[in-house]
Write a protein that holds these residues in place. Structure first.
Motif, mmCIF file in Angstrom:
data_model
loop_
_atom_site.group_PDB
_atom_site.id
_atom_site.type_symbol
_atom_site.label_atom_id
_atom_site.label_comp_id
_atom_site.label_asym_id
_atom_site.label_seq_id
_atom_site.Cartn_x
_atom_site.Cartn_y
_atom_site.Cartn_z
ATOM 1 N N TRP A 62 17.809 -4.543 -6.924
ATOM 2 C CA TRP A 62 18.145 -2.834 -6.850
ATOM 3 C C TRP A 62 16.880 -2.221 -6.205
ATOM 4 C CZ3 TRP A 62 16.526 1.568 -10.015
ATOM 5 C CH2 TRP A 62 17.393 2.709 -9.822
ATOM 6 N N HIS A 63 15.651 -2.476 -6.697
ATOM 7 C CA HIS A 63 14.570 -1.709 -6.205
ATOM 8 C C HIS A 63 14.183 -2.218 -4.824
ATOM 9 C CE1 HIS A 63 13.743 -1.100 -10.390
ATOM 10 N NE2 HIS A 63 13.099 0.021 -10.130
ATOM 11 N N ARG A 64 14.461 -3.463 -4.426
ATOM 12 C CA ARG A 64 14.262 -3.842 -3.008
ATOM 13 C C ARG A 64 15.117 -3.083 -2.134
ATOM 14 N NH1 ARG A 64 15.947 -9.091 -1.033
ATOM 15 N NH2 ARG A 64 14.941 -9.581 0.934
ATOM 16 N N SER A 65 16.360 -3.093 -2.465
ATOM 17 C CA SER A 65 17.427 -2.578 -1.528
ATOM 18 C C SER A 65 17.285 -0.943 -1.502
ATOM 19 C CB SER A 65 18.681 -2.594 -2.308
ATOM 20 O OG SER A 65 18.802 -1.879 -3.782
ATOM 21 N N ARG A 66 16.589 -0.227 -2.515
ATOM 22 C CA ARG A 66 16.300 1.204 -2.427
ATOM 23 C C ARG A 66 14.987 1.330 -1.230
ATOM 24 N NH1 ARG A 66 13.480 3.171 -6.632
ATOM 25 N NH2 ARG A 66 13.813 5.070 -5.894
ATOM 26 N N ALA A 67 14.085 0.250 -1.591
ATOM 27 C CA ALA A 67 12.909 0.383 -0.652
ATOM 28 C C ALA A 67 13.294 0.085 0.884
ATOM 29 C CB ALA A 67 11.877 -0.639 -0.847
ATOM 30 N N ALA A 68 14.269 -0.828 1.071
ATOM 31 C CA ALA A 68 14.798 -1.162 2.555
ATOM 32 C C ALA A 68 15.565 -0.057 2.959
ATOM 33 C CB ALA A 68 15.503 -2.258 2.528
ATOM 34 N N ALA A 69 16.459 0.613 2.220
ATOM 35 C CA ALA A 69 17.046 1.848 2.529
ATOM 36 C C ALA A 69 15.969 3.004 3.075
ATOM 37 C CB ALA A 69 17.924 2.381 1.608
ATOM 38 N N LEU A 70 15.048 3.349 2.181
ATOM 39 C CA LEU A 70 14.123 4.063 2.766
ATOM 40 C C LEU A 70 13.530 3.771 3.759
ATOM 41 C CD1 LEU A 70 12.508 6.922 1.698
ATOM 42 C CD2 LEU A 70 10.738 5.289 0.732
ATOM 43 N N LEU A 71 13.125 2.742 4.150
ATOM 44 C CA LEU A 71 12.367 2.270 5.496
ATOM 45 C C LEU A 71 13.053 2.076 6.354
ATOM 46 C CD1 LEU A 71 9.724 -0.307 3.666
ATOM 47 C CD2 LEU A 71 9.209 1.984 4.388
ATOM 48 N N GLY A 72 14.473 1.735 6.227
ATOM 49 C CA GLY A 72 15.343 1.689 7.320
ATOM 50 C C GLY A 72 15.087 0.200 7.752
ATOM 51 N N THR A 105 6.776 -6.962 -11.214
ATOM 52 C CA THR A 105 6.941 -5.995 -12.179
ATOM 53 C C THR A 105 5.406 -5.388 -12.567
ATOM 54 O OG1 THR A 105 6.424 -7.816 -13.917
ATOM 55 C CG2 THR A 105 8.681 -7.469 -13.476
ATOM 56 N N LEU A 106 4.600 -6.036 -12.556
ATOM 57 C CA LEU A 106 3.044 -5.504 -12.568
ATOM 58 C C LEU A 106 2.791 -4.727 -11.649
ATOM 59 C CD1 LEU A 106 1.198 -8.825 -13.507
ATOM 60 C CD2 LEU A 106 2.068 -7.162 -15.096
ATOM 61 N N GLN A 107 3.049 -4.888 -10.416
ATOM 62 C CA GLN A 107 2.902 -3.687 -9.089
ATOM 63 C C GLN A 107 3.548 -2.684 -9.336
ATOM 64 O OE1 GLN A 107 2.702 -5.128 -4.812
ATOM 65 N NE2 GLN A 107 4.396 -3.849 -5.012
ATOM 66 N N HIS A 108 5.000 -2.656 -9.819
ATOM 67 C CA HIS A 108 5.747 -1.603 -9.759
ATOM 68 C C HIS A 108 5.376 -0.789 -11.003
ATOM 69 C CE1 HIS A 108 9.263 0.939 -9.679
ATOM 70 N NE2 HIS A 108 9.772 0.615 -10.737
ATOM 71 N N VAL A 109 4.791 -1.370 -11.943
ATOM 72 C CA VAL A 109 4.489 -0.233 -13.165
ATOM 73 C C VAL A 109 3.271 0.494 -12.638
ATOM 74 C CG1 VAL A 109 3.371 -0.375 -15.381
ATOM 75 C CG2 VAL A 109 5.408 -1.741 -14.908
ATOM 76 N N CYS A 189 6.692 -2.769 -2.260
ATOM 77 C CA CYS A 189 7.859 -3.484 -2.894
ATOM 78 C C CYS A 189 8.321 -4.661 -2.193
ATOM 79 C CB CYS A 189 8.884 -2.290 -3.500
ATOM 80 S SG CYS A 189 10.376 -2.879 -3.995
ATOM 81 N N MET A 190 8.654 -4.328 -0.944
ATOM 82 C CA MET A 190 9.211 -5.342 -0.062
ATOM 83 C C MET A 190 8.279 -6.519 -0.033
ATOM 84 S SD MET A 190 12.327 -4.202 1.040
ATOM 85 C CE MET A 190 12.516 -5.105 2.796
ATOM 86 N N LYS A 191 7.000 -5.992 0.241
ATOM 87 C CA LYS A 191 6.161 -7.254 0.369
ATOM 88 C C LYS A 191 6.032 -7.792 -0.662
ATOM 89 C CE LYS A 191 1.253 -7.903 1.698
ATOM 90 N NZ LYS A 191 0.054 -7.385 2.295
ATOM 91 N N ALA A 192 5.956 -7.405 -2.084
ATOM 92 C CA ALA A 192 5.859 -8.254 -3.101
ATOM 93 C C ALA A 192 7.034 -9.040 -3.324
ATOM 94 C CB ALA A 192 5.678 -7.445 -4.390
ATOM 95 N N LEU A 193 8.131 -8.928 -2.996
ATOM 96 C CA LEU A 193 9.310 -9.540 -3.360
ATOM 97 C C LEU A 193 9.823 -10.393 -2.110
ATOM 98 C CD1 LEU A 193 11.618 -6.853 -5.087
ATOM 99 C CD2 LEU A 193 10.339 -8.622 -6.321
#
Length: 412
Positions: A62-72, A105-109, A189-193
């Motif tokens: 879900w976070h990855r999809s948000r990041a991809a949408a923001l970056l286009g 999870t560590l990076q996101h926090v 976020c994208m890079k971490a996943l």
């Protein structure tokens, strides 16, 4: 101007949503630890932990999809469902992607909390300033409202001037920071996943290894089918034709002339075709493998070798047909070489399985000095092993002994 404003609000909203999600993500690792520890209580964790890791995968996606949408940017899909079988589920729960989810999870926090708090200041600060500064006069005289770096507000001039400066600074901070900070968060976020180049290569190798195992199984099944069809169908019909031709030859008089000659040629040609067909069948997939399995076939090869041979066979389990055929021909070729060229008085054949690889070892006490440049059978052994991505090691010093070690991948 309008596009910049849109980016600022999109970035602010992205970071503000990330703030509570980062707080919630702080609970992930403790929950996973509890899931692992419940393994000691009736093995509950064996069933609970894989779904928990899949829940983390959904959360990360879900976070990855948000990041991809923001970056286009496009979003390559990831597996978000549990496979069947507890073993397969645990394998997925401990794979590289799951480890990336845990590290995310560590990076996101860390990033989500700091970036979210900054966004909260940039978004809520101007609103608070607009609402509170006009109400400066409601504050007690001994504890006045303070703006900027603690400047007390005791008059409308100070409220309008210093409040306006504070509002402009907060607006400028949000204008400059929110788009950059949101994109920074999204990129990380994208890079971490997403897998690294090394992980992509490793995963590709794993995929190719798995697909190769499937191809070997299919190839082996097809070889067995062709061998069975040729043996039970074509060869049987050739035998029947040869028998009838033989009977016809016996029934003809010796003075039948041209007809007798034609029958003789047809009979002999049929028998030659049967011999060639048997050779093709043995080369394609030796019937002895289908009848006795690899262990029995190797024992038979050792028993009829031109040099006294001892066969030591470990627990081999189920092997792809192509691997069985390759191992059989490798042993046969190595023993033939030993009998013809080495002058050996004794040979040993060892077959063992080590994980996903079949180990074939053929040794003899001959004179050694194997020279592959002279067209020895070792070249054929290398080709058979290379066709299955196997390896060959030849140790043959002058004076002997000779040891040929072949490793063949046999994971299925």
């Amino acid at each position: 101007m309008r596009e910049r404003t849109r980016q600022m609000w999109r970035g602010g909203l992205y970071l503000l949503i990330g703030l509570p999600s980062a707080v919630a993500t702080m609970l992930v690792l403790p929950l996973l630890a509890v899931g692992v520890m419940t393994t000691a209580f009736g093995g509950l964790g064996l069933v609970v932990f894989p779904p928990m890791m899949m829940g983390l995968r959904w959360w990360a996606e879900w976070h990855r999809s948000r990041a991809a949408a923001l970056l286009g940017v496009p979003l390559p899909p990831r597996r978000t469902s549990l496979p069947k079988g507890l073993r397969a589920q645990w394998k997925q729960a401990l794979d590289r992607e799951s480890r990336r989810d845990v590290l995310w999870t560590l990076q996101h926090v860390a990033i989500g909390l700091s970036a979210g708090l900054l966004a909260l200041i940039c978004v809520v600060g101007p609103v608070t300033t607009l609402v509170s500064v006009p109400l400066w006069w409601l504050y007690p005289e001994g504890d006045p409202m303070r703006v900027l770096v603690g400047t007390p507000v005791r008059s409308w001039d100070t409220a309008l001037t210093m409040g306006g400066v504070q509002l402009l600074l907060l607006g400028a901070l949000g204008w400059w920071t929110l788009p950059r900070m949101s994109r920074f968060h999204a990129r990380h976020c994208m890079k971490a996943l997403e897998p690294s180049v090394e992980d992509q290569l490793t995963e590709r190798v794993d995929e190719l290894t798995e697909s190769r195992a499937g191809v070997l199984d299919a190839h082996g099944a097809e070889l067995r089918r062709i061998e069975r069809d040729l043996h039970d169908g074509t060869q049987a019909r050739l035998v029947s034709i040869a028998m009838r031709l033989g009977v016809a030859r016996e029934a003809l008089d010796d003075d039948a002339g041209t007809l007798a000659t034609l029958l003789k040629e047809a009979h002999e040609g049929t028998e030659e075709a049967m011999v060639e067909l048997r050779d093709v069948i043995r080369t394609m997939y030796p019937p002895i493998l289908a009848d006795r399995g690899l262990e029995g076939a190797i024992a038979a090869v050792a028993a009829r070798a031109g040099v006294p041979t001892e066969a030591e066979l470990g627990e081999l389990g189920r092997l792809p047909a192509a691997v069985e055929a390759a191992a059989y021909f490798i042993v046969a070729e190595a023993l033939t070489n030993a009998a013809k060229h080495s002058g050996a008085t004794r040979a040993t054949v060892r077959l063992s399985r080590q994980g996903g690889r079949l180990l074939v070892e053929v040794t003899d006490d001959g004179i050694g000095g194997v020279d592959e440049g002279r067209g020895t059978g070792v070249v054929g052994i290398r080709r058979r092993a290379a066709a299955l991505d196997g390896t060959v090691l030849v140790q043959s010093p002058a004076g002997g002994p000779t040891a040929i070690t072949v490793e063949l991948p046999c994971a299925s």
